[in-house]
Every structure is written in structure tokens, then in C-alpha cells.
Design a protein around this motif. Structure first.
Motif, short mmCIF file in Angstrom:
data_model
loop_
_atom_site.label_atom_id
_atom_site.label_comp_id
_atom_site.label_asym_id
_atom_site.label_seq_id
_atom_site.Cartn_x
_atom_site.Cartn_y
_atom_site.Cartn_z
N GLY A 121 -12.05 4.33 28.33
CA GLY A 121 -11.86 5.23 29.47
C GLY A 121 -13.16 5.89 29.89
N ASP A 122 -13.12 7.23 30.00
CA ASP A 122 -14.26 8.04 30.43
C ASP A 122 -14.69 7.75 31.86
OD1 ASP A 122 -14.44 9.59 28.21
OD2 ASP A 122 -16.24 8.67 27.40
N GLU A 123 -13.75 7.27 32.67
CA GLU A 123 -14.07 7.03 34.08
C GLU A 123 -14.57 8.31 34.74
OE1 GLU A 123 -11.01 4.00 32.87
OE2 GLU A 123 -11.24 6.17 32.65
N SER A 124 -15.56 8.18 35.59
CA SER A 124 -16.17 9.27 36.35
C SER A 124 -17.08 10.16 35.51
CB SER A 124 -15.11 10.14 37.05
OG SER A 124 -14.35 9.37 37.94
N SER A 125 -17.24 9.84 34.24
CA SER A 125 -18.15 10.61 33.40
C SER A 125 -19.59 10.25 33.72
CB SER A 125 -17.87 10.32 31.92
OG SER A 125 -18.24 8.98 31.60
N ALA A 126 -20.53 11.01 33.15
CA ALA A 126 -21.94 10.70 33.34
C ALA A 126 -22.27 9.33 32.75
CB ALA A 126 -22.80 11.78 32.69
N TYR A 127 -21.65 9.02 31.60
CA TYR A 127 -21.89 7.70 31.00
C TYR A 127 -21.37 6.61 31.93
CZ TYR A 127 -21.56 3.59 28.08
OH TYR A 127 -21.69 2.30 27.61
N TRP A 128 -20.17 6.79 32.45
CA TRP A 128 -19.55 5.79 33.33
C TRP A 128 -20.40 5.56 34.57
CZ3 TRP A 128 -17.73 5.87 38.35
CH2 TRP A 128 -16.86 4.84 38.74
N ILE A 129 -20.90 6.64 35.17
CA ILE A 129 -21.73 6.53 36.37
C ILE A 129 -23.02 5.77 36.06
CG2 ILE A 129 -23.14 7.85 38.01
CD1 ILE A 129 -20.88 10.00 37.89
N ALA A 130 -23.65 6.11 34.94
CA ALA A 130 -24.89 5.44 34.56
C ALA A 130 -24.65 3.97 34.27
CB ALA A 130 -25.49 6.13 33.33
N GLN A 131 -23.61 3.69 33.49
CA GLN A 131 -23.31 2.30 33.13
C GLN A 131 -22.95 1.48 34.36
OE1 GLN A 131 -20.27 0.51 33.12
NE2 GLN A 131 -20.87 -1.22 31.83
N LYS A 132 -22.22 2.09 35.29
CA LYS A 132 -21.82 1.37 36.50
C LYS A 132 -23.03 1.04 37.36
CE LYS A 132 -18.50 1.40 40.29
NZ LYS A 132 -17.83 0.16 39.80
N ALA A 133 -23.97 1.98 37.46
CA ALA A 133 -25.18 1.71 38.25
C ALA A 133 -25.97 0.56 37.64
CB ALA A 133 -26.04 2.97 38.30
N ILE A 134 -26.09 0.56 36.33
CA ILE A 134 -26.82 -0.51 35.64
C ILE A 134 -26.10 -1.84 35.81
CG2 ILE A 134 -27.59 -1.35 33.39
CD1 ILE A 134 -27.96 1.63 32.62
N LYS A 135 -24.77 -1.81 35.65
CA LYS A 135 -23.97 -3.04 35.76
C LYS A 135 -24.05 -3.62 37.17
CE LYS A 135 -20.91 -6.00 33.99
NZ LYS A 135 -20.75 -6.95 35.09
N MET A 136 -23.98 -2.78 38.18
CA MET A 136 -24.07 -3.27 39.56
C MET A 136 -25.44 -3.89 39.83
SD MET A 136 -21.93 -0.46 41.81
CE MET A 136 -21.95 -1.49 43.29
N TYR A 137 -26.47 -3.29 39.27
CA TYR A 137 -27.82 -3.86 39.41
C TYR A 137 -27.90 -5.21 38.71
CZ TYR A 137 -32.58 -4.81 37.91
OH TYR A 137 -33.76 -5.43 37.61
#
Length: 317
Positions: A121-137
Motif C-alpha cells: 500500500g502506502d499510496e500517495s505517500s512520499a515513498y509512493w510519489i518518489a517510486q512512481k516518478a522513478i518508475k515512470m522515467y
């Protein structure tokens, strides 16, 4: 309290010892004899909403530190936050390194959404936002899922934060030397730069984070006591965690979901709040209430409303 007191991470024995040491320190600061037992001890702990944890902690304190307290009340960290800000319940919505949503009604009935950690889970957390940015890149570079936005800014911010020169070097931070808090720190760098530069990819990610945070509220919506919906200011939501510092980036997605789905669960008005005091104040209030004592708490000074909205108002967006 934070993960320093979570028994799953440090073991029950060490958890109890740290609690005892903390109480002893507080007695010293308050000028209280160390041999005097507390009338009540309130523990607002990560994972404290689980019945097994509550029993183990209470029994452990009773057997290992019998002089510590006459009564022990155990609840999750979210309970302490709500009880510090609101006397009759409400919602706490955490978006820090991790995320969680907890509803507490006036009758102490509860409902929860999220809080399952970064693997589940942890959706919308700082970790989730960071991981999502890296994954999209990464996905864009692989041509797996081409990004509709320019990834240059995100790429440069990632490389600068992790001090790498190529993306393969990032694997060390996610596998060999994984540190969730360090990865989550990228969120702050993205947010600060996005506020200045209005990078479309970062704004898109934060908007999605705002949407998911609002979906947490909608998820517990069917369980909200009507008393919380009709009070002055509407539904009060205590917002905790560093991600809320980027409210202007979260706002479009957050309000968009509530405009679409909020009224379906009776939410017509909201007040978002930040705490001015520690959640320990709420833990103390809960432990006192548990033995039929009401502490003289000035709730009006414990939290501030930073955003208020009537759902459906044209002035929201």
C-alpha cells in the motif's frame, strides 16, 4: 509514537523497555518520584490498533514493569492524532513516508483504509510519489510505457538526489542498500522544484496522489457517523505527514474526487486540519477517558484549519 516503538521491528521486550525508559524520562522532567505509578498510560503506537498487539503490550507492561502504571490504554498512532485535535472523533489522513486513513466515530467505532506498508500500500505517500516518478522515467526510457510528459526534469532531479550518472546505478538504492526513508526524500525535491517550475510530469503525479488520498476518505465514508458530517465546518480531517506541505499540488486531484464521489457518502463539507501539538496529547486524553477522567484540553489551540470547502461549490477549484 513512531516505529522506534513498533514491536514487529524491534521485538516486544525492547519495545517495553523503551516505553519504560520514556516514562521514566517524563517523570524526571515533570519532577515526579520515579517510584510513583501513573494513574493511566496512553500508548498511541504504529500497529497499536491490532488486538493481539494491544494484549501483548498490556500484559507485558503488567508483568515486566508492574510499577509503571495502574492502567494502560493502547491504540494506533492515528487515534492519538485525532484525540489531540478533536474531542468527538473525525478522520486522520496520513501522507508522510507512508500513508494511512483512520476514521473514529463519537462512539469510538472505527473504519480504516490503507496503512499496509510500501509493499502492499502506502499510496500517495512520499515513498509512493518518489517510486512512481522513478518508475515512470524507467518505463519511458525502456519504451515500455512512453510518458506523455517530458521526463527531463524528473530525470535530472532523480540523478542529482541519488548522486548517480546513469539509471542502472539507482538499483543499489532499491535493492542492495534499500532505505525507504531515503527514497521517500526524493518527494521533497520533486515538490519544491515543481512548485517553482510547474513541471507537468511532477504535477501529474501529485494530482494522482491527491486523488488517491481523497479516495481513502470516500472508502471510509459509508461508516462515518452523521454527527461528524453535520458539525460546524463539516467533516474534520486531521492531515499528518510531510506530503501535505505540497497541498497546492495535491489539491486539484483531491477536490476532483470529492466533487465526484463525496456527496455519494454524505460528505458535503470538509475542514482540513494540521496539529499544533504531539499526538501524545491525544494518547493521554484517551488513557484518561479510559478510567473515566476528562482532561482539561483546549482543542481550539491544538489544531488549525488550513483548508475549508463546501463540496460542490464552484469556488473550490
Amino acid at each position: 509514537m513512531d516505529d522506534r516503538f513498533r514491536q514487529y521491528l524491534i521485538g516486544l521486550s525492547e519495545c517495553l523497555k523503551r516505553i519504560s525508559d520514556l516514562v521514566a524520562e517524563c517523570k524526571t522532567l515533570a519532577g515526579i518520584d520515579a517510584k510513583i505509578s501513573l494513574k493511566a498510560l496512553g500508548l498511541s503506537l504504529s500497529g497499536g490498533d491490532e488486538k493481539e498487539s494491544q494484549v501483548l503490550l498490556k500484559e507485558g507492561i503488567g508483568s515486566e514493569y508492574p510499577q509503571l502504571t495502574e492502567s494502560t490504554y493502547v491504540a494506533s498512532d492515528t487515534f492519538g492524532a485525532i484525540a489531540a485535535a478533536l474531542p468527538d472523533g473525525g478522520i486522520v489522513l496520513i501522507a508522510g513516508t507512508g500513508s494511512n486513513c483512520q476514521l473514529i466515530n463519537p462512539d469510538l467505532s472505527t473504519s480504516r483504509c490503507g496503512g499496509w506498508g510500501h509493499l502492499l500500500g502506502d499510496e500517495s505517500s512520499a515513498y509512493w510519489i518518489a517510486q512512481k516518478a522513478i518508475k515512470m522515467y524507467f518505463d519511458h526510457e525502456d519504451n515500455l510505457i512512453p510518458c506523455p510528459f517530458d521526463v527531463t526534469f524528473v530525470k535530472n532531479t532523480i540523478f542529482s538526489y541519488f548522486k548517480v550518472t546513469e539509471r542502472g546505478q539507482l538499483l543499489n538504492s532499491f535493492y542492495a542498500k534499500f532505505d525507504k526513508s531515503h527514497i521517500a526524500g526524493l518527494c521533497k525535491e520533486l515538490a519544491m522544484a515543481a512548485i517553482k517550475n510547474k513541471d507537468k510530469l511532477v504535477c501529474h503525479i501529485f494530482k494522482e496522489a491527491g486523488e488517491i488520498l481523497a479516495k481513502h476518505i470516500v472508502a471510509v465514508g459509508p461508516h462515518i457517523d452523521k454527527k461528524l458530517l453535520v458539525c460546524k465546518g463539516g467533516l474534520h480531517i486531521v492531515c499528518m505527514g510531510s506530503v501535505w506541505k505540497s497541498w497546492e499540488l495535491l489539491k486539484p486531484g483531491f477536490l476532483g474526487v470529492l466533487e465526484q464521489k463525496g456527496q455519494d457518502v454524505g460528505i458535503k463539507e470538509i475542514s482540513l486540519m494540521t496539529l499544533n501539538v504531539s499526538g501524545a496529547v491525544g494518547a493521554a486524553a484517551l488513557s484518561a477517558k479510559h478510567i473515566d477522567i476528562t482532561l482539561p484540553i483546549d482543542y481550539s489551540s491544538n489544531a488549525d484549519v488550513f483548508f475549508h470547502s463546501e463540496i460542490g461549490s464552484s469556488t473550490n477549484m
